[in-house]
Design a protein around this motif. Sequence first.
Motif: not given
Length: 487
Positions: A52-78
Amino acid sequence: MTWTSIALRLAWLAAAAAPSFAQASTLELAGDSGLALALSTDADGPNAPTAGSQADLTATLAHLNAGLHFGLQAGDSGGQVSALSPLPLSPAGSVTWNSRQAGLDAAWTPWPRAKLEISGSDLFRSESDEAAAYALGDEQLVATRQSRLSATGSFDPLAPLHLQVGAEIVRNAVRNVDVGDGAWTTIATDTQRTFATAQWRLSSRLQLEGGSALQTMDVAWRSSQTASASYAYLRPRLSGVIIPWSTGQWRLSVERVVSDPDTAAFASFAQAADGAGVFEPDHAWLYQAVVNQQLPRGAALSASFSRSVLESVTELGPVGQTQAPMDIGTGRQRQIDISLTTPVQLFDLPVADLRGSATWRTSEVTDPFTRARRQASGETPYQAELDLAQTLSPGLQWGLKGQIVGAQSLYQMSQVTSLSPTAGLGGYLAFAPGPFAVRLEADNLLGGDRTNTDTYFLGSRASGQVERISQGQTTARSFAVSLTRPF
């Protein structure tokens, strides 16, 4: 002036040529500040390989903390064993899947004694179930989507009093398509939860906490037939914390715990039900006592005892002319957890950190087919972990990790799957040659083997007539390499 920086992490993992190993390598670039971007890909295996792949963007501005998260995954659970799956494992049964997800979280602190948190996520997963083709004759395509939104506000109106209120909405939707005949089923659940809690510090040695949550759940299933159900539970909670001395803490609590309805289990029940049987989310009253104690020379001990009065237990039971997940009645469970961390001196080497944890549990439910009392399906009576980590020099570390898991039994109408106890020992070595840091890690270098025994009966297990017994063995072993460079 606001300082900003970007942290970029690039990771890649690939399965090794040997079928019993998985490999990983990681490259990381980092800096310090309030804006960060992380990109990664990963993989694991071999019994349940994933990538899989993951992308995370986080920011801190004064009194605000925010984050965006995106991800893709694939697999075989057997051919993974499930306590609620009514399908027998196929010799080469596997479930190949892929998923994508997105999320947002933010925290705002308008003034020191108040905080508002908001989070949301959306997950989509599609899978192809070849194991179902072995049992049902046709491959099954399953699409699942989960959306969640929550908001929590906390504030301190007075110095010894802390209040928190919030709400959460979760929606799950599953669509199943039979490749052979095109038949489809859909199932959706909507869960709403509102809660309020209060913490009151009576003194430096005594704190009380109380609150309650109202949880409502709606489940709907559609196919050639339709079925729906609604549930509502009040979930009170009360706890007290006593600090008898500066190095110790005691906690007593009682609460009602309610699990979310299992959509796949409800779908199986709805298809098989003919007016008999009841399906209900698992819920229980949990009584717990916890002791935390700091010991001499930097050691720490934690121990807890839990007693659960099970009001509803979901297992495979007789529904119509077949079996399906259902409410098999009440039960009880007891559990003891102990953990210890302590520094240890090995010869003339630097001090090492030793961490150990162990769990013992016992439960009792009524078997829906034989009416005998037994342990809950899929439950292990004990498990333990032991970790040893040592820093030999500022750029050289090593460690060992051992684990033990007890036997398990999974019960179906005409089959019992028994998993043997298993134990394994692994370790890691980390060193920093120059500006780079390298970490080598292995799980279950020794051990990790497990035998599964399937006992098949003629008709229901209540007959006691064994038709045949089969055995198999699995090994969970992996190897990983990571490379990191900080900036």
